[in-house]
Design a protein around this motif. Structure first.
Motif, short mmCIF file in Angstrom:
data_model
loop_
_atom_site.label_atom_id
_atom_site.label_comp_id
_atom_site.label_asym_id
_atom_site.label_seq_id
_atom_site.Cartn_x
_atom_site.Cartn_y
_atom_site.Cartn_z
N ILE A 175 -2.91 4.30 -2.55
CA ILE A 175 -4.05 3.47 -2.12
C ILE A 175 -4.96 4.28 -1.19
CG2 ILE A 175 -4.73 1.33 -0.95
CD1 ILE A 175 -3.06 0.81 -3.50
N ILE A 176 -6.25 4.14 -1.42
CA ILE A 176 -7.24 4.73 -0.49
C ILE A 176 -7.97 3.54 0.17
CG2 ILE A 176 -9.29 6.17 -0.23
CD1 ILE A 176 -8.44 7.57 -2.88
N ASP B 10 -17.18 12.52 3.98
CA ASP B 10 -16.49 13.79 4.28
C ASP B 10 -14.99 13.61 4.28
OD1 ASP B 10 -18.77 15.20 4.43
OD2 ASP B 10 -18.97 15.09 6.62
N GLU B 11 -14.53 12.48 4.84
CA GLU B 11 -13.07 12.25 4.87
C GLU B 11 -12.53 12.00 3.46
OE1 GLU B 11 -12.63 10.65 9.44
OE2 GLU B 11 -11.55 9.60 7.85
N ILE B 12 -13.33 11.37 2.61
CA ILE B 12 -12.90 11.18 1.21
C ILE B 12 -12.78 12.54 0.53
CG2 ILE B 12 -13.73 10.37 -1.06
CD1 ILE B 12 -12.72 8.02 0.43
N LYS B 13 -13.78 13.39 0.75
CA LYS B 13 -13.76 14.72 0.13
C LYS B 13 -12.54 15.50 0.59
CE LYS B 13 -18.75 15.24 -0.47
NZ LYS B 13 -19.99 15.78 0.13
N ALA B 14 -12.17 15.30 1.87
CA ALA B 14 -11.05 16.07 2.44
C ALA B 14 -9.68 15.57 1.95
CB ALA B 14 -11.11 15.98 3.97
N LEU B 15 -9.66 14.45 1.22
CA LEU B 15 -8.36 13.91 0.78
C LEU B 15 -7.69 14.76 -0.30
CD1 LEU B 15 -8.92 10.04 0.56
CD2 LEU B 15 -7.76 11.34 2.33
N ASP B 16 -8.50 15.58 -0.96
CA ASP B 16 -7.93 16.44 -1.99
C ASP B 16 -7.26 15.58 -3.09
OD1 ASP B 16 -7.63 18.86 -3.00
OD2 ASP B 16 -5.83 19.43 -1.87
N ILE B 17 -8.06 14.72 -3.69
CA ILE B 17 -7.53 13.77 -4.67
C ILE B 17 -7.06 14.50 -5.93
CG2 ILE B 17 -8.14 11.76 -6.10
CD1 ILE B 17 -10.26 11.15 -3.87
N LYS C 100 -2.59 8.32 -10.06
CA LYS C 100 -3.36 7.07 -10.11
C LYS C 100 -3.66 6.61 -8.68
CE LYS C 100 -0.09 4.83 -12.30
NZ LYS C 100 0.66 3.75 -12.92
N TYR C 101 -4.90 6.20 -8.44
CA TYR C 101 -5.29 5.73 -7.11
C TYR C 101 -5.98 4.37 -7.24
CZ TYR C 101 -4.79 10.60 -5.58
OH TYR C 101 -4.33 11.86 -5.30
N CYS C 102 -5.90 3.62 -6.18
CA CYS C 102 -6.67 2.37 -6.09
C CYS C 102 -7.42 2.42 -4.76
CB CYS C 102 -5.72 1.18 -6.14
SG CYS C 102 -6.47 -0.36 -5.62
N THR D 139 -11.95 9.47 -12.85
CA THR D 139 -11.70 8.26 -13.64
C THR D 139 -10.30 7.69 -13.36
OG1 THR D 139 -11.04 9.75 -15.38
CG2 THR D 139 -13.25 8.81 -15.56
N ASN D 140 -9.51 8.44 -12.59
CA ASN D 140 -8.14 7.98 -12.26
C ASN D 140 -8.11 7.07 -11.02
OD1 ASN D 140 -9.01 10.24 -10.79
ND2 ASN D 140 -6.94 10.75 -10.17
N ILE D 141 -9.31 6.72 -10.52
CA ILE D 141 -9.36 5.85 -9.32
C ILE D 141 -9.92 4.48 -9.70
CG2 ILE D 141 -10.27 5.58 -6.98
CD1 ILE D 141 -10.59 8.57 -6.80
N VAL D 142 -9.15 3.44 -9.45
CA VAL D 142 -9.64 2.07 -9.65
C VAL D 142 -10.38 1.71 -8.36
CG1 VAL D 142 -8.99 -0.35 -10.00
CG2 VAL D 142 -7.65 1.48 -11.07
N THR D 143 -11.68 1.49 -8.48
CA THR D 143 -12.48 1.25 -7.27
C THR D 143 -12.81 -0.23 -7.12
OG1 THR D 143 -13.47 3.42 -7.54
CG2 THR D 143 -14.63 1.91 -6.11
#
Ligand code: SF4
Length: 283
Positions: free
Chosen positions: A117-118, A146-153, A158-160, A185-189
């Motif tokens: 989860i994000i 910036d913090e999203i970019k730093a998450l190294d997804i 799979k992420y939500c 596309t692996n993130i359910v937003t």
């Protein structure tokens, strides 16, 4: 002097409901506990404290001393707090806003299915802490692009993604745009910013654009009020965050000033009216 009020401002449904619950209980009982400040507004908290509302910050430490009902405020709490209350047979009134509850359900459902989860929001905000308390596995909290970019997804996982209800809608749009552009596309937003927040943010910007000075009324520790302040400040340099009429910056106001007024979701009407009345009387 021209005073223009934002079309949407002040108490939102969730905060009003929590305050109404507290008032109703205090009409019949001499005491109620609130887990954390019921609302980020000092004037309201002081009025309720006079009627018998007692704020507790750490439930684990105080559990043996609880001798009245507990109110769960609109921000909600994590699962462990509910379990703690049930295990100790403590009666509680759950005034968690339905919009926050729906985020609890989303993160619980997806995390149970193996999604990471994000949460886009402020990690120290009680609503975000409560949301995290319903996540079954790994999660991340980020409060800027910036913090999203730093998450190294990792594109193979799979992420939500959900968002704090009072988050800045413009920053959230930037985050969604970034994820689209980079093909995540692996993130359910899920845009879980609440309508009340969006309407307040949009209408405060409209007012600020056409004002010489803007008064944003609300608690200095209120997340949604601070967002309104930031948005107004972008459009009008003379934007002031004030808690009540005692903080009106009179030196910037004269009979020709166009004054914009907005207020956070935890600001009751009587605090707004007091500000407007005092501004008018200074003419
Ligand atoms: S801002 Fe929206 S989500 Fe938060 S308490 Fe108010 S109505 Fe509920």
């Amino acid at each position: 002097m021209e005073i223009k009020k934002a079309e949407h401002m002040g108490f939102c449904f969730g905060v009003k409901n929590a305050v109404d619950c507290a008032v109703k209980v205090l009409d019949e009982h001499s005491k109620i506990y609130s887990y954390g400040e019921i609302i980020h507004n000092r004037d309201v908290v002081e009025r309720l404290a006079d009627k018998g509302l007692v704020v507790i910050e750490n439930l684990e430490d105080s559990i043996d001393k609880i001798d009245a009902k507990i109110l769960i405020r609109s921000h909600g709490v994590g699962r462990k707090i509910i379990e703690l209350l049930n295990d100790n047979n403590i009666e509680y009134i759950d005034a968690t806003c339905p919009k926050v509850k729906s985020i609890h359900r989303i993160v619980n459902k997806y995390s149970s299915q193996g999604y990471e989860i994000i949460v886009v929001g402020d990690s120290s905000h009680p609503e975000v802490i409560g949301i995290a308390g319903w996540i079954e596995g790994k999660y991340h909290i980020a409060d800027s692009l910036d913090e999203i970019k730093a998450l190294d997804i990792d594109k193979d996982k799979k992420y939500c993604l959900v968002c704090q209800t009072t988050f800045n809608n413009n920053i959230f749009k930037e985050v969604v745009e970034f994820l689209k552009k980079n093909d995540y596309t692996n993130i359910v937003t899920n845009n879980t910013i609440c309508d009340a927040t969006i309407k307040r943010q949009e209408s405060c910007s409209d007012v600020a654009e056409n004002s010489d000075i803007v008064l944003v009324i609300g608690g200095k520790n209120s997340s949604n009020t601070k967002k309104l302040y930031e948005l107004c400040k972008e459009k009008c340099d003379k934007t002031f965050l004030i808690e009540n009429y005692k903080e009106i910056p009179y030196k910037y106001i004269d009979k020709n000033t166009k004054i914009g007024i907005t207020a956070g979701a935890s600001t009751p009407d009587w605090v707004i009216e007091e500000v407007i009345q005092n501004v008018r009387e200074s003419e």
